[in-house]
Design a protein around this motif. Structure first.
Motif, PDB file in Angstrom:
ATOM      1  N   LYS A 195       0.855  -1.189   0.000  1.00 60.46           N
ATOM      2  CA  LYS A 195       0.000   0.000   0.000  1.00 60.46           C
ATOM      3  C   LYS A 195       0.893   1.242   0.000  1.00 60.46           C
ATOM      4  O   LYS A 195       2.031   1.195   0.494  1.00 60.46           O
ATOM      5  N   PRO A 196       0.396   2.339  -0.541  1.00 58.70           N
ATOM      6  CA  PRO A 196       1.190   3.572  -0.534  1.00 58.70           C
ATOM      7  C   PRO A 196       1.618   3.944   0.892  1.00 58.70           C
ATOM      8  O   PRO A 196       0.839   3.822   1.837  1.00 58.70           O
ATOM      9  N   GLY A 197       2.862   4.356   1.014  1.00 61.40           N
ATOM     10  CA  GLY A 197       3.383   4.739   2.311  1.00 61.40           C
ATOM     11  C   GLY A 197       3.980   3.608   3.117  1.00 61.40           C
ATOM     12  O   GLY A 197       4.435   3.813   4.239  1.00 61.40           O
ATOM     13  N   VAL A 198       3.989   2.399   2.556  1.00 62.63           N
ATOM     14  CA  VAL A 198       4.595   1.258   3.240  1.00 62.63           C
ATOM     15  C   VAL A 198       5.965   1.006   2.617  1.00 62.63           C
ATOM     16  O   VAL A 198       6.076   0.832   1.407  1.00 62.63           O
ATOM     17  N   LEU A 199       6.971   1.021   3.458  1.00 61.14           N
ATOM     18  CA  LEU A 199       8.337   0.779   3.011  1.00 61.14           C
ATOM     19  C   LEU A 199       8.774  -0.608   3.423  1.00 61.14           C
ATOM     20  O   LEU A 199       8.372  -1.115   4.473  1.00 61.14           O
ATOM     21  N   LEU A 200       9.614  -1.231   2.614  1.00 57.97           N
ATOM     22  CA  LEU A 200      10.090  -2.591   2.861  1.00 57.97           C
ATOM     23  C   LEU A 200      11.605  -2.589   2.807  1.00 57.97           C
ATOM     24  O   LEU A 200      12.203  -1.929   1.952  1.00 57.97           O
ATOM     25  N   THR A 201      12.198  -3.342   3.693  1.00 56.41           N
ATOM     26  CA  THR A 201      13.636  -3.571   3.618  1.00 56.41           C
ATOM     27  C   THR A 201      13.917  -5.027   3.974  1.00 56.41           C
ATOM     28  O   THR A 201      13.263  -5.602   4.837  1.00 56.41           O
ATOM     29  N   GLU A 202      14.854  -5.606   3.239  1.00 58.47           N
ATOM     30  CA  GLU A 202      15.292  -6.971   3.529  1.00 58.47           C
ATOM     31  C   GLU A 202      16.212  -6.899   4.736  1.00 58.47           C
ATOM     32  O   GLU A 202      16.990  -5.954   4.887  1.00 58.47           O
ATOM     33  N   THR A 203      16.104  -7.889   5.612  1.00 56.69           N
ATOM     34  CA  THR A 203      16.966  -7.952   6.778  1.00 56.69           C
ATOM     35  C   THR A 203      17.675  -9.296   6.788  1.00 56.69           C
ATOM     36  O   THR A 203      17.386 -10.177   5.983  1.00 56.69           O
ATOM     37  N   GLU A 204      18.564  -9.436   7.742  1.00 50.77           N
ATOM     38  CA  GLU A 204      19.306 -10.692   7.887  1.00 50.77           C
ATOM     39  C   GLU A 204      18.359 -11.855   8.198  1.00 50.77           C
ATOM     40  O   GLU A 204      18.638 -12.992   7.862  1.00 50.77           O
ATOM     41  N   TYR A 205      17.241 -11.553   8.830  1.00 53.66           N
ATOM     42  CA  TYR A 205      16.320 -12.594   9.274  1.00 53.66           C
ATOM     43  C   TYR A 205      14.978 -12.587   8.556  1.00 53.66           C
ATOM     44  O   TYR A 205      14.044 -13.224   9.003  1.00 53.66           O
ATOM     45  N   MET A 232      12.335  -9.737   6.596  1.00 53.38           N
ATOM     46  CA  MET A 232      12.012  -8.401   6.099  1.00 53.38           C
ATOM     47  C   MET A 232      11.458  -7.555   7.236  1.00 53.38           C
ATOM     48  O   MET A 232      10.950  -8.081   8.225  1.00 53.38           O
ATOM     49  N   ALA A 233      11.518  -6.254   7.021  1.00 55.80           N
ATOM     50  CA  ALA A 233      10.859  -5.309   7.916  1.00 55.80           C
ATOM     51  C   ALA A 233      10.006  -4.391   7.053  1.00 55.80           C
ATOM     52  O   ALA A 233      10.420  -3.986   5.957  1.00 55.80           O
ATOM     53  N   LEU A 234       8.809  -4.107   7.529  1.00 55.77           N
ATOM     54  CA  LEU A 234       7.883  -3.213   6.837  1.00 55.77           C
ATOM     55  C   LEU A 234       7.565  -2.048   7.755  1.00 55.77           C
ATOM     56  O   LEU A 234       7.335  -2.241   8.954  1.00 55.77           O
ATOM     57  N   LEU A 235       7.540  -0.856   7.199  1.00 55.49           N
ATOM     58  CA  LEU A 235       7.207   0.343   7.958  1.00 55.49           C
ATOM     59  C   LEU A 235       6.042   1.042   7.285  1.00 55.49           C
ATOM     60  O   LEU A 235       6.101   1.352   6.098  1.00 55.49           O
ATOM     61  N   ASP A 236       4.983   1.273   8.040  1.00 52.00           N
ATOM     62  CA  ASP A 236       3.849   2.063   7.568  1.00 52.00           C
ATOM     63  C   ASP A 236       4.122   3.500   7.990  1.00 52.00           C
ATOM     64  O   ASP A 236       4.046   3.840   9.170  1.00 52.00           O
ATOM     65  N   GLN A 237       4.466   4.341   7.037  1.00 51.76           N
ATOM     66  CA  GLN A 237       4.831   5.718   7.344  1.00 51.76           C
ATOM     67  C   GLN A 237       3.680   6.520   7.932  1.00 51.76           C
ATOM     68  O   GLN A 237       3.908   7.445   8.701  1.00 51.76           O
ATOM     69  N   LYS A 238       2.460   6.166   7.587  1.00 50.45           N
ATOM     70  CA  LYS A 238       1.304   6.909   8.091  1.00 50.45           C
ATOM     71  C   LYS A 238       1.092   6.668   9.581  1.00 50.45           C
ATOM     72  O   LYS A 238       0.832   7.593  10.338  1.00 50.45           O
ATOM     73  N   SER A 239       1.185   5.421   9.992  1.00 51.62           N
ATOM     74  CA  SER A 239       0.925   5.085  11.398  1.00 51.62           C
ATOM     75  C   SER A 239       2.203   5.011  12.227  1.00 51.62           C
ATOM     76  O   SER A 239       2.133   4.917  13.445  1.00 51.62           O
ATOM     77  N   ALA A 240       3.349   5.004  11.559  1.00 52.29           N
ATOM     78  CA  ALA A 240       4.661   4.862  12.205  1.00 52.29           C
ATOM     79  C   ALA A 240       4.814   3.497  12.882  1.00 52.29           C
ATOM     80  O   ALA A 240       5.636   3.326  13.777  1.00 52.29           O
ATOM     81  N   GLU A 241       4.041   2.521  12.438  1.00 55.25           N
ATOM     82  CA  GLU A 241       4.165   1.167  12.953  1.00 55.25           C
ATOM     83  C   GLU A 241       5.049   0.365  12.014  1.00 55.25           C
ATOM     84  O   GLU A 241       5.076   0.602  10.809  1.00 55.25           O
ATOM     85  N   TYR A 242       5.769  -0.605  12.600  1.00 55.90           N
ATOM     86  CA  TYR A 242       6.563  -1.475  11.754  1.00 55.90           C
ATOM     87  C   TYR A 242       6.326  -2.928  12.133  1.00 55.90           C
ATOM     88  O   TYR A 242       5.915  -3.240  13.239  1.00 55.90           O
ATOM     89  N   TRP A 243       6.566  -3.781  11.170  1.00 52.72           N
ATOM     90  CA  TRP A 243       6.387  -5.216  11.338  1.00 52.72           C
ATOM     91  C   TRP A 243       7.643  -5.907  10.850  1.00 52.72           C
ATOM     92  O   TRP A 243       8.280  -5.447   9.909  1.00 52.72           O
ATOM     93  N   THR A 244       7.973  -7.010  11.489  1.00 54.54           N
ATOM     94  CA  THR A 244       9.065  -7.838  11.006  1.00 54.54           C
ATOM     95  C   THR A 244       8.474  -9.142  10.482  1.00 54.54           C
ATOM     96  O   THR A 244       7.526  -9.680  11.061  1.00 54.54           O
ATOM     97  N   LEU A 245       9.013  -9.597   9.391  1.00 53.50           N
ATOM     98  CA  LEU A 245       8.565 -10.845   8.786  1.00 53.50           C
ATOM     99  C   LEU A 245       9.673 -11.872   8.912  1.00 53.50           C
ATOM    100  O   LEU A 245      10.832 -11.577   8.611  1.00 53.50           O
TER     101      LEU A 245
END
Length: 85
Positions: A5-15, A17-30
């Motif tokens: 969704k717009p405003g969601v950033l993704l980055t690959e991590t060692e373990y 992925m991490a996702l950041l919702d810029q609107k809510s400032a919440e992040y999730w790890t996958l």
């Protein structure tokens, strides 16, 4: 076909992925399994291909279990407002 969704950033991590919702400032790890599923979906593949990726990537995972995992991961990502079909 799925997309972040717009405003969601993704980055690959060692373990996974991490996702950041810029609107809510919440992040999730996958974890690695969810990361494989999301990467496959974002690459334009469907559920069946995501299931194939899991069964090919993880030894001993059968199609039924992989299908359940893919479905649950998609549901969780949708519920969190991170992806859209």
């Amino acid at each position: 076909m799925y997309a972040l969704k717009p405003g969601v950033l993704l980055t690959e991590t060692e373990y996974g992925m991490a996702l950041l919702d810029q609107k809510s400032a919440e992040y999730w790890t996958l974890n690695p399994t969810a990361a494989v599923v999301l990467r496959t979906l974002l690459d334009g593949c469907g559920i069946d291909q995501a299931v194939e990726e899991l069964t090919g990537h993880y030894e001993g995972v059968d199609t039924d279990l992989a299908t359940q995992d893919v479905t649950r991961i998609i549901d969780d990502l949708r519920s969190a407002g991170l992806i859209a079909p």
